[in-house]
Write a protein that holds these residues in place. Structure first.
Motif, mmCIF file in Angstrom:
data_model
loop_
_atom_site.group_PDB
_atom_site.id
_atom_site.type_symbol
_atom_site.label_atom_id
_atom_site.label_comp_id
_atom_site.label_asym_id
_atom_site.label_seq_id
_atom_site.Cartn_x
_atom_site.Cartn_y
_atom_site.Cartn_z
ATOM 1 N N ARG A 222 16.917 52.615 -39.565
ATOM 2 C CA ARG A 222 16.496 53.985 -39.281
ATOM 3 C C ARG A 222 17.587 54.668 -38.487
ATOM 4 N NH1 ARG A 222 12.048 53.632 -41.429
ATOM 5 N NH2 ARG A 222 10.167 52.603 -40.693
ATOM 6 N N ALA A 223 18.235 55.611 -39.115
ATOM 7 C CA ALA A 223 19.221 56.396 -38.366
ATOM 8 C C ALA A 223 18.465 57.275 -37.393
ATOM 9 C CB ALA A 223 20.058 57.233 -39.314
ATOM 10 N N ARG B 90 18.465 42.206 -37.909
ATOM 11 C CA ARG B 90 19.643 42.751 -38.584
ATOM 12 C C ARG B 90 20.536 41.583 -38.984
ATOM 13 N NH1 ARG B 90 17.257 46.469 -38.579
ATOM 14 N NH2 ARG B 90 17.760 48.669 -38.359
ATOM 15 N N SER C 127 32.418 45.043 -35.554
ATOM 16 C CA SER C 127 32.133 43.626 -35.373
ATOM 17 C C SER C 127 31.051 43.127 -36.331
ATOM 18 C CB SER C 127 31.663 43.376 -33.944
ATOM 19 O OG SER C 127 32.569 43.935 -33.035
ATOM 20 N N ALA D 51 28.030 40.879 -37.373
ATOM 21 C CA ALA D 51 26.953 40.527 -36.443
ATOM 22 C C ALA D 51 25.711 40.044 -37.160
ATOM 23 C CB ALA D 51 26.596 41.748 -35.593
ATOM 24 N N LEU E 155 29.781 53.046 -26.153
ATOM 25 C CA LEU E 155 28.714 52.371 -26.903
ATOM 26 C C LEU E 155 27.718 51.721 -25.944
ATOM 27 C CD1 LEU E 155 27.809 51.341 -29.694
ATOM 28 C CD2 LEU E 155 29.549 49.570 -29.548
ATOM 29 N N LEU F 98 23.760 52.785 -25.305
ATOM 30 C CA LEU F 98 22.633 51.858 -25.475
ATOM 31 C C LEU F 98 21.822 51.728 -24.194
ATOM 32 C CD1 LEU F 98 24.211 49.011 -27.620
ATOM 33 C CD2 LEU F 98 22.407 50.603 -28.300
ATOM 34 N N ASP G 295 21.669 54.163 -36.239
ATOM 35 C CA ASP G 295 20.608 53.150 -36.225
ATOM 36 C C ASP G 295 20.852 52.279 -34.994
ATOM 37 O OD1 ASP G 295 18.764 51.183 -36.690
ATOM 38 O OD2 ASP G 295 19.952 50.199 -38.231
ATOM 39 N N ARG G 296 20.030 52.448 -33.974
ATOM 40 C CA ARG G 296 20.305 51.787 -32.700
ATOM 41 C C ARG G 296 20.101 50.278 -32.758
ATOM 42 N NH1 ARG G 296 18.205 54.123 -27.538
ATOM 43 N NH2 ARG G 296 20.326 54.383 -26.771
ATOM 44 N N VAL G 297 19.305 49.778 -33.709
ATOM 45 C CA VAL G 297 19.154 48.327 -33.839
ATOM 46 C C VAL G 297 20.478 47.729 -34.322
ATOM 47 C CG1 VAL G 297 17.858 46.446 -34.879
ATOM 48 C CG2 VAL G 297 16.687 48.568 -34.267
ATOM 49 N N GLU G 298 21.124 48.407 -35.274
ATOM 50 C CA GLU G 298 22.449 47.963 -35.703
ATOM 51 C C GLU G 298 23.441 48.028 -34.535
ATOM 52 O OE1 GLU G 298 24.106 49.677 -39.286
ATOM 53 O OE2 GLU G 298 26.148 49.200 -38.664
ATOM 54 N N TRP G 299 23.356 49.065 -33.732
ATOM 55 C CA TRP G 299 24.255 49.172 -32.570
ATOM 56 C C TRP G 299 24.057 48.000 -31.614
ATOM 57 C CZ3 TRP G 299 26.359 54.054 -29.888
ATOM 58 C CH2 TRP G 299 26.960 54.883 -30.830
ATOM 59 N N VAL G 300 22.823 47.632 -31.369
ATOM 60 C CA VAL G 300 22.569 46.490 -30.470
ATOM 61 C C VAL G 300 23.251 45.250 -31.043
ATOM 62 C CG1 VAL G 300 20.817 44.926 -29.537
ATOM 63 C CG2 VAL G 300 20.396 47.400 -29.558
ATOM 64 N N ALA G 301 23.067 45.017 -32.347
ATOM 65 C CA ALA G 301 23.629 43.821 -32.984
ATOM 66 C C ALA G 301 25.155 43.825 -32.913
ATOM 67 C CB ALA G 301 23.158 43.728 -34.439
ATOM 68 N N ARG G 302 25.768 44.958 -33.238
ATOM 69 C CA ARG G 302 27.236 44.996 -33.281
ATOM 70 C C ARG G 302 27.838 45.067 -31.866
ATOM 71 N NH1 ARG G 302 28.840 45.190 -38.841
ATOM 72 N NH2 ARG G 302 27.681 46.687 -40.084
ATOM 73 N N VAL H 242 28.183 41.634 -30.247
ATOM 74 C CA VAL H 242 29.374 40.890 -30.669
ATOM 75 C C VAL H 242 30.647 41.518 -30.098
ATOM 76 C CG1 VAL H 242 30.759 40.205 -32.673
ATOM 77 C CG2 VAL H 242 28.255 39.994 -32.738
ATOM 78 N N ALA H 243 30.738 42.845 -30.135
ATOM 79 C CA ALA H 243 31.950 43.531 -29.635
ATOM 80 C C ALA H 243 32.153 43.213 -28.154
ATOM 81 C CB ALA H 243 31.835 45.040 -29.856
ATOM 82 N N GLU I 251 27.678 38.447 -26.673
ATOM 83 C CA GLU I 251 27.320 37.238 -27.404
ATOM 84 C C GLU I 251 28.081 35.989 -26.939
ATOM 85 O OE1 GLU I 251 24.794 36.541 -29.441
ATOM 86 O OE2 GLU I 251 25.672 34.533 -29.379
#
Lengths: 404, 404
Positions: free
Chosen positions: A70-71, A123, A136, A138, B62, B66, B78-85, B88-89, B144
């Motif tokens: 969801r964007a 994800r 990255s 992930a 970033l 968050l 998509d903030r769930v993708e941001w959390v995941a990436r 790792v970053a 991570e």
């Protein structure tokens, strides 16, 4: 110093290990209890009990929501808070599942040595993102191990996939290591096919040859079937029980051929992996629109989705498995309880002996949970448990994180 | 079996441990390298090196994004993708920090035994939420560990807070265990005050008495000062270097008294904790509006934010520390490098001997990183390291998760 719990565990001749899996369809938790002994080739598991615990509907809705992309701009909650709270809420459900399966097996919780928990993937992004720090690669599983530990008093190993991703791999599939332990047998060429939300295969060549294992995601499995059943029944049913609807319907075979032919995934060379995203809301919308265009009946739609699963799987085998020779195919996962799907799979792969994993002593719904019990056991012995030939990782690595 | 890395580590007389902290202001990574030996009262750390690594601006943006609460409907990714990436970053930045500090100290990476990494808190929700599955108390740190492990080859302990939350605690503060090891001394009543984004204190009574430790978050520290400097300079400066702006300005003391008097947090009995949320965007908007209303100069605004930190801290001490008697106060964290803030702190607490942690041999920017090195060491020995009197947890628990 010998009181150290990990030292104590690594010295025990056999461990009682609980395994926990929460699959992509977020229906519930597959839990098992197994005794794992040290054999000549590594761990030898013996299944003691297994059971599926349905998720509380509210938790399920939360997990499914987090699984969808969801964007921003879409009305909804603060999704970062949802990730944090769902992580704990799922951890509580996982901890209760361990307590319940121990009680059902009449095993005192205090005699359980270890828990291996896969958690829920919200994800899976094994390919690099578009820009900068977001590039990255992930993967993100939730289901808090510290909460499971507090509810059970048992050490927990969890969060298995991300180490393989960090080592350059796809983070999936991880079950091949266990498939090899369970199924590999001299003189036999075998495949283990799991039919969860997504399908995946582990191909085990004759171990007396030098051929290497192949493993990859095969395409949609129950995800599309379940989504179609949920739409038809307005959510009253969440799957095609015993494949009854599909058995009554007739699949639109030409439509399925169009979809399979258009799916560029099948042609990609393994190792390769799929996320929930690929066969999620957008895919199902398109599938339903095509069924609408043909005015298919409800049962025909379910039959078509079921045939799609069979054909997508068979297409994967045609390209990457059958050319190497296959003697036996063992099906596990929820799809193994759908006789219509099994029959369609056999029809789509003439000449292959299709049976469920029960034929080799593993109840179909127990296998993934059992696999994560074995992976947890491997961490206790500090042994790598990814298969680089399956994930593409640079090297074998120890999977999981230990909560004492 | 004795090759098991954890068994090997738990038997070594001294470990070389890297500690990593990424504070709430997300400026960068405080890293340290310490030798930790086993003493009569537990670990005895000796600091070898410490250094701060600024975050890449993109990663910092970033992490800050968050950290802010954003309900759906706000345009964004998509903030769930941001959390995941971002997980790792940040792990990559943390892994590089370990390599860089080892290089700076001329220590081969292969001789580092262990890494303890706090990570970045993106949500701290130790109170129950409003509804159903969302009610679960939670905290979420990213950075991570598996990535740090892959980049360094060194076992990592990370994710310390959530176990204390699972055990009924607030998940913070976690440094008191280490403050006690480092500072507790018969005949002395001491306090360790950290001035990071948020301030926190550990009060250590004379250990020859039966009085118990008190520790809690004291209120805003650098967060508000930094935010005001960033606004004034349109982001060109991120903090008040050497307290120069505050020294040139005059604080609006009556405004600060109004803000401190209106902050219900101070009256709450410890244990208690604060998140970034409390003194985030909304708080700063209000602060700036009040400065606007008084037409304060830029330097006066920074002086006022600095005096607010001093007064909020002093108010916490007046209520919960000074009544028990205090001989010495050791300040650490970024705020200890701001002489104007230190002078204001001394002014706000007449009669208290205010010095930096350097006076007891710990460079102010190294302390938090050192603390997480010590907590990692405790996990290797399977020892609990939360202080239930500080967090409110039901019992002492082993903090952190081990990646081998």
């Amino acid at each position: 110093m010998s009181d150290h719990p990990l030292i104590r565990l690594s010295r025990k001749p056999a461990l009682l290990v609980a395994g926990l899996m929460s699959g992509t369809s977020a229906d519930g938790i597959d839990a098992c209890l197994a005794e794992i002994r040290e054999g000549d080739r590594g761990p030898v598991p013996r299944l003691i009990a297994h059971r599926t615990f349905d998720h509380d509907p509210e938790l399920r809705a939360l997990l499914l929501e987090l699984g969808e992309v969801r964007a921003g701009g879409v009305p909804g909650p603060d999704r970062v808070e949802w990730v944090a709270r769902a992580n704990v809420a799922l951890g509580e459900a996982l901890g209760r599942a361990v307590r319940d399966i121990a009680a059902a097996a009449a095993v005192p919780l205090s005699s359980v040595d270890l828990i291996g928990s896969h958690g829920q993937t919200i994800r899976h992004l094994p390919a690099a993102g578009a820009i900068g720090a977001l590039a990255s690669r992930a993967t993100l599983q939730i289901g808090e191990a510290a909460v499971i530990r507090e509810l059970t008093g048992v050490p927990v190993v969890a969060d298995f996939r991300v180490r393989d991703v960090a080592a350059g791999g796809l983070g999936a599939p991880l079950v091949p290591h266990v498939d090899r332990l369970l199924l590999s047998q001299p003189g036999k060429r075998r495949a283990a096919q799991n039919l969860g939300g997504i399908g995946n295969v582990t191909y085990l060549p004759d171990p007396s040859t030098s051929e290497s294992l192949v493993a990859f995601d095969t395409g949609p499995a129950n995800m599309v079937i379940d989504a179609v059943v949920r739409r038809i029944t307005q959510g009253r049913e969440t799957y095609d029980r015993d494949g009854a609807r599909a058995a009554r319907g007739t699949p639109a075979r030409d439509l399925v051929e169009q979809i399979v032919a258009a799916d560029a995934y099948h042609a990609r060379k393994p190792p390769k992996t799929l996320g929930r995203e690929e066969y999620g809301v957008a895919f199902v919308e398109d599938f339903v629109a095509r069924c609408d265009a043909r005015a298919l009946s409800e049962d025909d739609r379910v039959a078509t989705a079921t045939w799609l699963t069979a054909r997508a799987t068979a297409e994967s085998y045609r390209r990457w498995v059958l050319p190497r020779g296959l003697d036996e195919l063992f099906v596990s996962g929820g799809g193994a309880l759908n006789p219509t799907l099994l029959a369609m799979l056999a029809e789509a792969m003439p000449g292959v002996d299709v049976k469920t994993s029960a034929a080799c002593g593993i109840p179909p719904l127990a296998k993934e949970a059992l696999a994560f019990a074995v992976l947890a056991y491997e961490l206790v012995h500090a042994r790598p448990s990814n298969c680089p030939e399956a994930t593409g990782a640079r090297e074998p690595v120890v999977l999981g994180k230990l909560t004492l």
